[in-house]
Motif scaffolding. Sequence first.
Motif, PDB file in Angstrom:
ATOM      1  N   THR A  43      -5.526  76.326 -98.603  1.00  0.00           N
ATOM      2  CA  THR A  43      -5.114  77.491 -97.932  1.00  0.00           C
ATOM      3  C   THR A  43      -4.133  78.293 -98.141  1.00  0.00           C
ATOM      4  O   THR A  43      -3.391  78.103 -99.033  1.00  0.00           O
ATOM      5  N   LEU A  44      -4.473  79.806 -97.903  1.00  0.00           N
ATOM      6  CA  LEU A  44      -3.507  80.595 -98.186  1.00  0.00           C
ATOM      7  C   LEU A  44      -3.192  81.304 -96.796  1.00  0.00           C
ATOM      8  O   LEU A  44      -4.052  81.552 -95.777  1.00  0.00           O
ATOM      9  N   ALA A  55       2.774  87.098 -86.999  1.00  0.00           N
ATOM     10  CA  ALA A  55       1.678  87.057 -87.041  1.00  0.00           C
ATOM     11  C   ALA A  55       1.018  86.341 -87.951  1.00  0.00           C
ATOM     12  O   ALA A  55       1.590  86.679 -89.221  1.00  0.00           O
ATOM     13  N   ARG A  56       0.191  85.411 -88.087  1.00  0.00           N
ATOM     14  CA  ARG A  56      -0.245  84.411 -89.039  1.00  0.00           C
ATOM     15  C   ARG A  56      -1.767  84.451 -89.208  1.00  0.00           C
ATOM     16  O   ARG A  56      -2.218  84.257 -88.143  1.00  0.00           O
ATOM     17  N   PHE A  57      -2.321  84.217 -90.542  1.00  0.00           N
ATOM     18  CA  PHE A  57      -3.663  83.993 -90.364  1.00  0.00           C
ATOM     19  C   PHE A  57      -3.933  82.951 -91.690  1.00  0.00           C
ATOM     20  O   PHE A  57      -3.137  83.279 -92.730  1.00  0.00           O
ATOM     21  N   GLN A  58      -4.518  81.926 -91.344  1.00  0.00           N
ATOM     22  CA  GLN A  58      -4.558  80.817 -92.187  1.00  0.00           C
ATOM     23  C   GLN A  58      -6.111  80.877 -92.639  1.00  0.00           C
ATOM     24  O   GLN A  58      -7.087  80.561 -92.094  1.00  0.00           O
ATOM     25  N   ALA A  59      -6.132  81.260 -94.348  1.00  0.00           N
ATOM     26  CA  ALA A  59      -7.473  81.330 -94.759  1.00  0.00           C
ATOM     27  C   ALA A  59      -7.889  80.198 -95.892  1.00  0.00           C
ATOM     28  O   ALA A  59      -6.802  79.882 -96.361  1.00  0.00           O
ATOM     29  N   GLY A  60      -9.030  79.763 -95.904  1.00  0.00           N
ATOM     30  CA  GLY A  60      -9.640  78.895 -96.951  1.00  0.00           C
ATOM     31  C   GLY A  60      -9.520  79.646 -98.231  1.00  0.00           C
ATOM     32  O   GLY A  60      -9.740  80.812 -98.580  1.00  0.00           O
ATOM     33  N   ALA A  61      -8.919  78.714 -99.189  1.00  0.00           N
ATOM     34  CA  ALA A  61      -8.876  79.267-100.820  1.00  0.00           C
ATOM     35  C   ALA A  61      -9.051  78.214-101.603  1.00  0.00           C
ATOM     36  O   ALA A  61      -8.544  77.149-101.256  1.00  0.00           O
TER      37      ALA A  61
END
Length: 384
Positions: A43-44, A55-61
């Motif tokens: 994740t990123l 604010a946080r956003f967890q993205a697949g990477a």
Amino acid sequence: MKLRLTRETLAEAVAWAAHALPARSTAPALSGLLLTADQDGGTLTVSGFDYEVSARFQAGAEVLEPGSVLVPGRLLADLARALPGGGHHVELSTMGSDVALVCGPVQFELPVIPLEDYPRLPALPAPRGTVDGALFAEAVAQVAVVAGRDEALPFLTGIRLEFHAETLRLVATDRYRLAVRELPWAPTTASVPAEEPVVALVPARSLHEIARSLTKGERIAIAPALEEGNGNGGLIGFAAGSREATTRLLGADFIRYQAIFPNAYTGSAVIERGPLLEAVKRIALVTERHQPLRLSFSTGQVVVDAGGSSEARGRQALDARFDVEPIVLAANAGYLVDGLTAIRSRYVELSYTTPTKPAVLTGREDVELPDSSYRYLFMPLRAG
């Protein structure tokens, strides 16, 4: 740090985290977005923080090398929006004192902000329950319209959240108006409220931005962490899908708003909302500064009029279903527009007692079926 992810995913993650970037800051670190690559989770996480809102956003990477880096937030947001399409992936990697961003034929180098200057991000508290995202965004917008802007009276700038057993209630006021919205809510088994509801006073501007930006198709988990067991200070968190946000709570006491609503009404009128809203906007064009618009109720109709003998005048009559005493109410046109716009149903009911005491707008999807889930109270003015 070295990773690879889709252009769309990066743009979405950066846009969400950028909500927490301050408009102006004397601390360079707060102008940055924190990028954290986790190789084990793949994740990123993109994070922003201004000491008030996070604010946080967890993205697949695809993470080749884990690590964390702080880069200029506004610049990264602008670049993420401007990257070329065509199915290109984005590669991010640290190169000495820079971060390289490569997307197809485009390459940028962003300077790194010293990571040791970045404040510790607040952790998301344990969720107290969940609510429908679209309903919550609508409810926040309906009450935020009356929230005040006077920082000298902090409670006026907030939205009060009351967590009841099966209902979430939102309340806001600017002293001249008061809005209350109730919606269904599902508390977690471990946090069913006691006899007295848990209460949190959230800055209206922050809550409005968070609520309208969270994913509308998902349920939102709400997580208040109060100081000393009340809403006077602390933190509240919101999470939906890949998005998380926190904001501080206001350290102020709210008014005893229940006592402001009349115990009984002397009369009411049911009117089609759209035509009434258009009439108010139209007739308001001839009102002078600080001069009220008048609503005259009589059997079968309401007349919207404004102006006097020495100035422009306007008048429009509409059909109304009317009960009990005829009355003339003088009102601020802007307050009426706000209330009628916030209500989404086909009909509105305006209930009143006297020309000088609070009047209340509620919605009706059907002329025979009242709906008290949203109440908009306003103070009439003295007729000119």
